[in-house]
Design an enzyme around this catalytic site. Structure first.
Site, PDB file in Angstrom:
ATOM      1  N   GLY A 100      -3.855  -6.853   3.033  1.00 14.06           N
ATOM      2  CA  GLY A 100      -4.657  -7.952   3.559  1.00 14.06           C
ATOM      3  C   GLY A 100      -3.945  -9.286   3.514  1.00 14.06           C
ATOM      4  O   GLY A 100      -4.562 -10.328   3.728  1.00 14.06           O
ATOM      5  N   GLU A 112       4.399  -0.185   7.500  1.00 17.92           N
ATOM      6  CA  GLU A 112       4.050   0.682   6.370  1.00 17.92           C
ATOM      7  C   GLU A 112       4.280   2.151   6.711  1.00 17.92           C
ATOM      8  O   GLU A 112       3.511   3.028   6.332  1.00 17.92           O
ATOM      9  CB  GLU A 112       2.601   0.455   5.938  1.00 17.92           C
ATOM     10  CG  GLU A 112       2.396  -0.956   5.407  1.00 17.92           C
ATOM     11  CD  GLU A 112       1.056  -1.146   4.717  1.00 17.92           C
ATOM     12  OE1 GLU A 112       0.618  -0.207   4.049  1.00 17.92           O
ATOM     13  OE2 GLU A 112       0.486  -2.222   4.861  1.00 17.92           O
TER      14      GLU A 112
END
Lengths: 265, 280, 289
Positions: free
Chosen positions: B44, B167
């Protein structure tokens, strides 16, 4: 649970039927569905049965494999047979026990119609056993191509089909995983009253839907990132090739049709 | 440094629809040709949003992005996507084709590459990621690491100059992670690919040429791995970790073992201990 | 509650053309109060072992004893629910199993399936949500409005609220950032210590295994390759490396020091602190030479 479904699963091999163009296979199946209705006596049904058997042996798919895959559908064939045995009351009386009676015509019709049904199932399963789902999709996309002119979204439909095919195994694995997770939380999927079992579906379906939406979203992003913007200007990697074997198989089917017409009564 | 600026981000701010608060605020930095840039930060922190902006999957409300001097706009986005390939986190949710070769071809088909060339490029890119023997394999028979390598093949088939790993290794096991990183390293070395890796894997970050630390949508720090990992406790505050050799160096100093600096690699630390303390 | 696997074998899709042997001759003892880590590559059979721990799978040979219940291939099992209440499993990416309208309902789902009253389940939900480090306000929210990390914690709370005697964790920290990973593992470790909760951790992470477990089982190609305490396992790190498995950073570093310095430490260090002390004393001794 899901693992046991063998019906129609592609069996890799290098047979003549495997190597045929999916378009010719699709056309042949379509025509076969039509000409099955020409047959109306033992000879013509016999011809159809022989044709189907030849196709099976050409496909090199082990016979026991086909049969074991057909088990669930065999009940339907048997049911058709019984329905005709009981309900057709024409011709000579063959057998009677109380209210129960079998007539000659009932037996004849029962056998023919369930045979017709059986042959149709056999032929379609030869298609799915020897053709990968993606080949079928390509074949259909190509055959339906003319419909583009009337604004029918052929490309989108084919893409949807191929993506669904791609994700079926993934979704099965996921279903299995969620089922196990919920079983571990005390849900009983396999026993108990119907009402409880229906209720047990909810903790399975909701996560499955939620995850699928998430998947769809991520997949759409990935597709866009890889430059997908609809069917226009796209080239195709997979190619279909129509060969002599395809033409000859169609001719072979033509001969069968002629024989059927000749020998029907 | 005379290195070419490949991507320039100028004062980017971005807010998702229906959400209060900015996902990114006043972010500016450049990406140089041929470098491996690691973007790190807690979940986030805005690092994945950044990746999506670079690929034109979202457009910033403020600021501008230039790739190769070309301004990223709704018009230029398709051109730019050819230059920037992306590998996402979930190996399953980016595999479009029903087989390995179909998946690699997907991007080529989208860009209207002629079939003969497609055949060549599919073969070449799968060889590059060492997946050539899996040409006809279906995705559910592949491991996570293999699927990610296919995704990389799909990217390099389009011959981009930048590859973004969003990622891409976070859902893999250690073996899969190593396979993927090895593949990317090879591409960078031998094909001058610029790599942007978004990660919270330290081993990945330590080996980068440069690290950018994101925090709450802002660029927190920028520097070489050495500089960044000197931050120490500050990183822990940002919910990141400290590499093992750095941790050990620090503890050794506390125990009275003098070291010339904090070390990033185990080999260097062992060597320092050996030469300056033991071998006398 | 003790669990033991005795010469367990499992074949997927047994007696079909797709039959595949997943594990064989697996014997593992999990006495009450243990923290056991099962380690192995993807496909080593560790997930299959995990599913035997609460009878989600029935062995095709051998037997599994869970408390006083025996599970074997030929026995029809009744009352598996009891077993499932006592052995809670947190699957990989457990947030994928959330489905209720509110977090509270989702946490109560498990306990209520096992016959716990609504009031009791709600009480447990309040306890569990705090255990996983979230606040009570979150109970009334929809699980689908939470962040990924919060969803993970809610799903874990749902298993904890079942108040199992044994908790089985399948890669519970996959995909989390470093802080999230540490918080989750520390929480499970605390539960294990405070409540003597037996814990089975299935993981790729040697770091976690060496840090938290008191016993380790290493799986390779469907068989138990090695088992023992972390000290025993990591005393010969070469074996593990040969299998392509990682060794904890501490162990790897100790090995490098030992190789370079041509010495052998008196023990295998499993924490950075231990290793620091060993190195410091080694250097002091070395400096005198």
């Amino acid at each position: 649970m899901m693992e046991k479904m063998i019906f129609g699963r592609y069996v890799p091999a290098q047979s003549l039927i495997h190597r045929m163009d999916p378009r010719s296979k699709l056309v042949i199946i379509f025509l076969f569905v039509c000409i099955v209705f020409i047959a109306n006596n033992s000879l013509t049904y016999g011809l159809l049965a022989i044709y189907t058997l030849v196709m099976i042996s050409l496909s090199k798919v082990p016979f026991r494999f086909i049969i074991s895959g057909l088990k669930p559908v065999l009940w339907l064939v048997l049911f058709t047979l019984l329905l005709h045995l009981f309900l057709t009351k024409e011709g000579e009386l063959l057998f009677q026990a109380g209210w129960f009676s079998i007539y000659e015509e009932g037996l004849r019709q029962g056998i023919f119609i369930s045979l017709r049904f059986f042959l149709l199932i056999l032929m379609t399963s030869i298609l799915t056993l020897t053709t990968t789902p993606i080949e079928i999709t390509d074949g259909l996309e190509n055959l339906l191509h003319p419909l583009n002119k009337v604004k029918f979204p052929v490309h989108e439909l084919a893409l949807m089909m191929s993506i669904s095919l791609r994700f079926i195994p993934t979704l099965m694995q996921e279903t299995d995983k969620i089922m196990k997770a919920q079983t571990a939380r005390g849900v009983d999927f396999s026993s108990g009253p119907i009402k409880d079992r229906v209720k047990a579906i909810i903790p399975l379906l909701i996560p499955l839907f939620v995850n699928s939406f998430k998947r769809a979203e991520e997949l759409a992003t990935a597709m866009e990132a890889r430059g997908y913007r609809g069917g226009e200007g796209r080239t195709k990697y997979r190619q279909l090739s129509w060969g002599i074997k395809d033409t000859s198989m169609l001719v072979f089917l033509g001969i069968l049709t002629a024989l059927l017409v000749l020998f029907r009564t | 440094m005379s290195k070419e600026k490949l991507v320039q981000l100028d004062n980017i701010s971005f807010q998702y629809a229906l959400e209060t608060g900015f996902a990114l605020r006043n972010v500016s930095f450049d990406i140089y040709e041929g470098e491996w840039l690691a973007l790190v930060g807690h979940n986030g922190s805005g690092k994945s949003t950044l990746a999506k902006l670079l690929n034109g999957l979202h457009f910033p409300q403020e600021g501008s992005i230039k790739v190769n001097g070309m301004l990223l706009t709704e018009e230029s986005v398709w051109e730019i996507r050819k230059k920037i390939g992306m590998v996402f986190q979930n190996p399953d949710n980016q595999f479009v084709g029903t087989t390995v070769k179909d998946d690699v071809a997907f991007g080529l088909e989208n860009n209207g590459i002629v079939r003969e060339e497609m055949l060549e490029r599919v073969k070449y890119s799968l060889e590059k990621v060492k997946m050539a023997q899996f040409l006809d394999q279906e995705p559910h028979h592949l491991s996570g690491g293999q699927k990610q390598r296919v995704a990389i093949a799909g990217v390099i088939a389009l011959r981009p100059s930048i590859i973004i790993l969003d990622e891409a290794t976070s859902m893999l096991d250690p073996r899969g992670r190593e396979e993927v990183l090895e593949t990317v390293r090879e591409l960078k070395e031998n094909h001058h690919m610029t790599v942007i890796s978004i990660t919270h894997d330290l081993e990945e970050a330590v080996k980068a040429d440069r690290i950018i630390v994101m925090n709450k949508g802002e660029l927190y720090r920028e520097g070489s791995p050495k500089e960044i990992f000197q931050l120490d406790e500050e990183l822990v505050q940002l919910s990141l970790d400290i590499p093992f050799p750095v941790k050990l160096s620090k503890l050794l100093k506390e125990q009275g073992v003098s070291l010339s600096r904090h070390f990033l690699s185990e080999e260097e630390l062992v060597a320092e201990l050996w030469t300056s303390h033991y071998k006398k | 509650m003790d669990i033991s696997l005795q010469k367990v074998e499992y074949r997927y899709q047994a007696k079909t053309p797709f039959e595949r042997l997943a594990i064989k001759d697996v014997s593992i003892n999990i006495p009450s109060g243990t923290f056991l880590a099962i380690i192995g590559h993807t496909g080593s059979g560790k997930s299959t072992v995990l599913q035997h721990l609460n009878a989600l799978l029935k062995p095709t040979a051998g037997k599994v004893v869970i408390g006083d219940k025996e599970v074997t291939a030929d026995k029809k099992q009744k009352n598996l629910k009891e077993v499932r209440q006592k052995v809670g499993i947190v699957f990989q990416f457990p947030e994928h199993q959330l489905f209720e309208e509110t977090v509270e309902k989702d946490i109560c789902f498990g306990p209520m399936n096992f016959g716990v009253t609504m009031e009791e389940a709600q009480r447990r939900a309040k306890v569990a949500i705090k255990q996983v480090g979230l606040s009570e306000e979150i109970l009334s929210k929809s699980p689908f409005d939470l962040s990924g990390g919060q969803m993970r914690r809610v799903a874990i709370a749902g298993v904890l609220a079942m108040e199992p005697d044994v908790i089985v964790l399948d890669e519970p920290t996959a995909g989390l950032d470093p802080r999230g990973r540490k918080e989750i593992m520390d929480m499970f470790h605390a539960l294990h210590i405070e409540r003597k909760l037996s814990t089975v951790l299935v993981t790729h992470s040697m770091e976690d295994a060496s840090k938290y477990a008191d016993h380790i089982v290493i799986m390779q190609n469907g068989e138990v390759y090695k088992k023992g305490t972390p000290e025993e396992i990591f005393t010969s790190p070469e074996d593990l490396m040969q299998l392509g498995l990682d060794v904890p950073e501490v162990v790897r570093f100790q090995q490098k020091i030992e190789e370079t310095f041509h010495i052998k430490f008196s023990q295998t260090c499993l924490t950075v602190e231990m290793l620091t002390k060993e190195i410091a004393s080694l250097l002091k001794g070395g400096g005198q030479k």
